[in-house]
Design a protein around this motif. Structure first.
Motif, PDB file in Angstrom:
ATOM      1  N   LEU A 158      50.299  69.504  57.436  1.00 53.36           N
ATOM      2  CA  LEU A 158      50.598  70.899  57.751  1.00 53.36           C
ATOM      3  C   LEU A 158      49.377  71.786  57.533  1.00 53.36           C
ATOM      4  O   LEU A 158      49.106  72.701  58.320  1.00 53.36           O
ATOM      5  N   VAL A 159      48.614  71.533  56.483  1.00 53.61           N
ATOM      6  CA  VAL A 159      47.401  72.311  56.220  1.00 53.61           C
ATOM      7  C   VAL A 159      46.418  72.159  57.376  1.00 53.61           C
ATOM      8  O   VAL A 159      45.819  73.141  57.848  1.00 53.61           O
ATOM      9  N   THR A 160      46.258  70.953  57.859  1.00 53.07           N
ATOM     10  CA  THR A 160      45.327  70.705  58.967  1.00 53.07           C
ATOM     11  C   THR A 160      45.803  71.385  60.237  1.00 53.07           C
ATOM     12  O   THR A 160      45.007  72.002  60.965  1.00 53.07           O
ATOM     13  N   LEU A 161      47.088  71.288  60.537  1.00 53.47           N
ATOM     14  CA  LEU A 161      47.618  71.946  61.731  1.00 53.47           C
ATOM     15  C   LEU A 161      47.466  73.459  61.645  1.00 53.47           C
ATOM     16  O   LEU A 161      47.178  74.132  62.646  1.00 53.47           O
ATOM     17  N   SER A 162      47.631  74.002  60.443  1.00 50.93           N
ATOM     18  CA  SER A 162      47.449  75.441  60.255  1.00 50.93           C
ATOM     19  C   SER A 162      46.002  75.834  60.527  1.00 50.93           C
ATOM     20  O   SER A 162      45.724  76.831  61.201  1.00 50.93           O
ATOM     21  N   GLU A 189      56.471  64.339  64.390  1.00 48.26           N
ATOM     22  CA  GLU A 189      57.601  64.929  63.680  1.00 48.26           C
ATOM     23  C   GLU A 189      57.230  66.284  63.081  1.00 48.26           C
ATOM     24  O   GLU A 189      58.025  67.231  63.100  1.00 48.26           O
ATOM     25  N   GLU A 190      55.990  66.405  62.576  1.00 43.18           N
ATOM     26  CA  GLU A 190      55.544  67.663  61.988  1.00 43.18           C
ATOM     27  C   GLU A 190      55.465  68.761  63.051  1.00 43.18           C
ATOM     28  O   GLU A 190      55.871  69.909  62.820  1.00 43.18           O
ATOM     29  N   LEU A 191      54.948  68.428  64.230  1.00 43.72           N
ATOM     30  CA  LEU A 191      54.872  69.411  65.314  1.00 43.72           C
ATOM     31  C   LEU A 191      56.273  69.844  65.744  1.00 43.72           C
ATOM     32  O   LEU A 191      56.516  71.030  66.006  1.00 43.72           O
ATOM     33  N   PHE A 192      57.190  68.885  65.798  1.00 40.87           N
ATOM     34  CA  PHE A 192      58.562  69.196  66.212  1.00 40.87           C
ATOM     35  C   PHE A 192      59.257  70.065  65.164  1.00 40.87           C
ATOM     36  O   PHE A 192      59.937  71.049  65.503  1.00 40.87           O
ATOM     37  N   ASP A 193      59.090  69.735  63.888  1.00 42.81           N
ATOM     38  CA  ASP A 193      59.771  70.478  62.819  1.00 42.81           C
ATOM     39  C   ASP A 193      59.330  71.935  62.772  1.00 42.81           C
ATOM     40  O   ASP A 193      60.131  72.821  62.420  1.00 42.81           O
ATOM     41  N   TRP A 194      58.064  72.221  63.102  1.00 41.58           N
ATOM     42  CA  TRP A 194      57.546  73.584  63.009  1.00 41.58           C
ATOM     43  C   TRP A 194      57.455  74.282  64.370  1.00 41.58           C
ATOM     44  O   TRP A 194      56.889  75.373  64.468  1.00 41.58           O
ATOM     45  N   ASP A 195      58.026  73.653  65.391  1.00 40.74           N
ATOM     46  CA  ASP A 195      58.040  74.246  66.745  1.00 40.74           C
ATOM     47  C   ASP A 195      56.636  74.610  67.220  1.00 40.74           C
ATOM     48  O   ASP A 195      56.431  75.656  67.856  1.00 40.74           O
ATOM     49  N   ILE A 196      55.660  73.777  66.905  1.00 44.50           N
ATOM     50  CA  ILE A 196      54.286  74.038  67.336  1.00 44.50           C
ATOM     51  C   ILE A 196      54.166  73.693  68.818  1.00 44.50           C
ATOM     52  O   ILE A 196      54.434  72.558  69.216  1.00 44.50           O
TER      53      ILE A 196
END
Length: 735
Positions: free
Chosen positions: A53-57, A83-90
């Protein structure tokens, strides 16, 4: 009149970015800023600290143009990042180079029920389409990264047309042939089979080998362009390219080109000719300006193909981010390859050998080769300081996991007969290893004597001639060196004194092999065989036609001799006791050897655990485990050691045979001890008494100290400010 200047408010963040901003803790934001202010950075964060999440931010603020590539262990690549992209609607399109997308529509027009591994042809098509796809995030397993690089750099000319756009002149183009390539391969394979069957019976084996090599070469070839038909009415030419000159030569054979042309014509309905060229690498085609290496310790070996592939494309990467929770699981010497990827030698130099000589001292030397290095505490401290501008380490001080219950060790005995057999096996295995070492030493002595007695004028002339021929043929540097080396060996073989060389060969004794090889092989072949015996079986060399082959492969794909069931019986006992006493959740079993997996699944199902299965790397299997649908699941630490969230399925782990890797040893139990786990994780370890098994726990614990010192030294210098920031947030919350 007073004029008041106003500073415009910064634009509002998108909803998904604001949600992430509100979630990140102070230490995570400071790590994010560390990434944002550097084109190359290493982030070392403990489990549960939110590396992804830190990297995506950070990337959402940077908004770098072009595609993003995540290179990670397979589980993380196919599951964690999407899964991380899906969970945060990125709003970023994510594509996997390992498995099919959910609900993929097949050639029959039906949607697949579950995800599966990509077929080779699907992987090729996916890579070929990168240049025409809109910018997005791609993920690839570390084990497939080398294939990805090779596929891209040997891509040849750009596509004739964008994907999905038909030519308006009615003329068939290269994409039409490419789309039919899988059928072309199948048709050609069938043609090869017909040729083998038509050959005289005595020659079928040789003909089969010949066509097998041709089929393999075709599968690795590329369709690079389509030459138009000639003015005189000649058919257009499909041009294949192969990066291996020898395999390109096989495809250049007149009969092969004729057969391929006939097959392509039959599949497409248009007449074609075939030409074959040697492909040249073009690193400028690298389409990923931003690369993230998740679990970067997977690139700790500078001799590995994946490390070399990353180095090859590194000049064309604008931003490189390395993520890891265990950057040096086996010792501080593993840090150079990872740092070199970041700064290409600015910190520790361009030579791994010089780096080791500068910072380390030899701890173990075998046959004049250093096999183990050690570093002083002072040098280790200086090394940590040298990389502080590239690496940051942080931990989640607010993370509260259930942790582990008291570990349970089960010692299973062997009968007196089996113990005698184990000791005899150890002696025989050692002798076998020494004889192998003796052969290698003798061959080396023979080669050295041949080189010393050869006519060096003839050798030099042969090398010069080979180099000249290679240059005239347009071979690259590596191909030229290979041709020169072959010419040198032929000249040495023709002019060297074989009698002197044979005498040198015979002069090497078993004592020489013992002195030079015993230390090196104790951690390799011999040790592995003894661990197999302790586990319950050993792999054996047995031809398919030999008596007993069917029995030796009744449960395993590789011939295996089953010796005892002590560990397998104990696994059943642990499972029975777990479920009989109302133990919550399912049981996870970590194995080392493939025969343990297949034998255990058979034993478990015969014991009534019909739902027992092995983890196959698919997200659907992980979800089924977490729903409690798999009572007993077997995993290999190498495939389930990273990025696998199994905390909702159970809290019990059984080690059948411990791994050598400290990384795997620490990561596998952490699959259960994650946020969401409601009970302390219980780890069972099964050891066979009076065998090499008993030394495994101590060997693994010795590797922990160096890893922890590195993590502590690279903890961010703002550690105290993090504590202050957290305290301030807590005070504000209480108010």
């Amino acid at each position: 009149m007073t004029v008041v200047s106003t500073i415009p408010a910064p634009p509002a963040l998108p909803v998904w970015m604001q949600a992430i901003e509100n979630t990140l803790k102070p230490f995570q934001k400071q790590v994010r800023d560390f990434i944002r202010t550097r084109h190359a950075s290493a982030v070392w964060m403990t489990m549960g600290s939110g590396k992804t999440l830190v990297t995506l931010s950070a990337l959402s603020y940077l908004r770098e143009p072009g595609h993003i590539l995540v290179v990670a262990p397979r589980n993380i690549a196919v599951d964690t990042w999407p899964e991380e992209l899906f969970d945060w609607d990125i709003p970023l399109q994510v594509t996997s180079f390992n498995i099919t997308p959910p609900g993929m529509v097949g050639k029959n027009g039906r949607r697949s029920k579950g995800q599966r591994n990509l077929k080779p042809a699907e992987f090729k098509t996916l890579v070929d389409n990168i240049g025409t796809d809109k910018p997005g995030l791609y993920t690839v397993g570390s084990d497939r990264f080398t294939d990805l690089v090779q596929r891209i750099i040997y891509a040849g000319e750009p596509r004739v047309r964008p994907v999905g756009c038909a030519r308006d002149d009615g003329v068939i183009d290269l994409d039409a042939v490419r789309d039919a390539f899988s059928e072309i391969e199948d048709r050609y394979a069938a043609l090869c089979l017909d040729r083998v069957e038509a050959a005289p019976e005595a020659e079928r084996g040789a003909v089969d080998d010949q066509y097998s090599e041709i089929k393999a070469a075709l599968g690795q070839a590329r369709l690079v362009k389509l030459k138009p038909g000639t003015a005189s009415g000649g058919a257009p030419t499909v041009v294949f390219a192969h990066r291996d000159p020898k395999k390109a030569k096989r495809l250049r054979a007149e009969q092969v080109r004729h057969d391929l042309a006939d097959v392509i014509t039959a599949v497409t309905g248009h007449p074609f000719r075939v030409a074959v060229i040697v492909a040249k690498p073009d690193y400028r085609q690298w389409p990923f300006p931003t690369v993230i290496i998740d679990e970067a310790q997977g690139f700790k070996n500078p001799q590995s193909l994946r490390w070399k592939a990353m180095i090859a494309v590194r000049p064309h990467i604008r931003r490189l981010i390395e993520l890891s929770g265990t950057p040096t699981p086996e010792g501080a010497h593993e840090i150079w390859p990872q740092i070199f990827l970041l700064d290409q030698g600015d910190t520790f130099g361009t030579s791994y050998t010089d780096h080791l000589a500068t910072w380390f001292t030899p701890e173990q030397v075998v046959q004049n080769q250093v096999t183990r290095w050690q570093i002083s505490r002072w040098n280790e401290t200086q090394l940590h300081q040298a990389i502080s501008h590239l690496a940051i380490s942080a931990e989640n001080t607010e993370l509260h996991l259930m942790g582990f219950g008291p570990p349970i060790t089960h010692r299973v005995p062997l009968s007196a007969d089996l113990m005698n057999a184990y000791q005899a096996f150890a002696r025989d295995a050692l002798l076998s290893v020494l004889l192998t070492g003796l052969t290698e030493l003798r061959e080396r002595a023979y080669d050295q004597s041949m080189a010393a007695t050869a006519d060096m004028f003839a050798v030099t002339a042969a090398e010069d001639d080979a180099r000249r021929r290679a240059q005239c043929s347009g071979l690259d540097k590596s191909e030229t060196e290979g041709a020169v080396s072959e010419a040198r060996q032929r000249a040495i073989g023709a002019t060297g004194d074989t009698a002197v060389a044979r005498a040198a060969y015979d002069a090497v004794t078993l004592d020489d092999a013992s002195a030079h090889y015993i230390e090196a092989v104790n951690g390799g072949v011999l040790r592995n065989k003894l661990l197999q015996f302790a586990a319950g079986a050993v792999y054996i060399d047995l031809d398919k036609g030999a008596d007993g082959y069917a029995k030796a492969t009744s449960l395993t794909s590789r011939p295996t001799l089953q010796l005892h069931s002590a560990k397998f019986d104990k696994v059943i006992d642990i499972c029975d006791q777990h479920f009989a006493t109302g133990g919550d959740g399912s049981v996870l079993i970590a194995y080392r050897f493939d025969f343990e997996k297949t034998i255990l699944i058979d034993r478990l199902r015969r014991a009534g655990y019909l739902g027992a299965r092995a983890y196959n790397g698919m997200p659907d299997t992980k979800k089924a485990w977490n729903r409690g649908e798999i009572p007993v699941m077997l995993v290999h630490p190498a495939s389930a050691g990273h990025g696998l969230n199994l905390q909702f399925g159970g809290h019990t782990l059984i080690w059948t045979t411990l791994p050598d890797s400290n990384e795997h040893y620490g990561q596998t139990p952490a699959r259960l001890n994650r946020l969401g786990q409601t009970k302390p994780v219980v780890v069972h370890t099964i050891l066979t008494e009076n065998t090499i098994d008993m030394a495994m726990p101590g060997a693994l614990s010795d590797k922990q100290a160096s890893q922890e010192r590195l993590m502590q030294a690279t903890r961010s210098e703002f550690k105290s400010s993090i504590a202050g920031a957290i305290a301030a947030v807590n005070r504000a919350h209480r108010q």
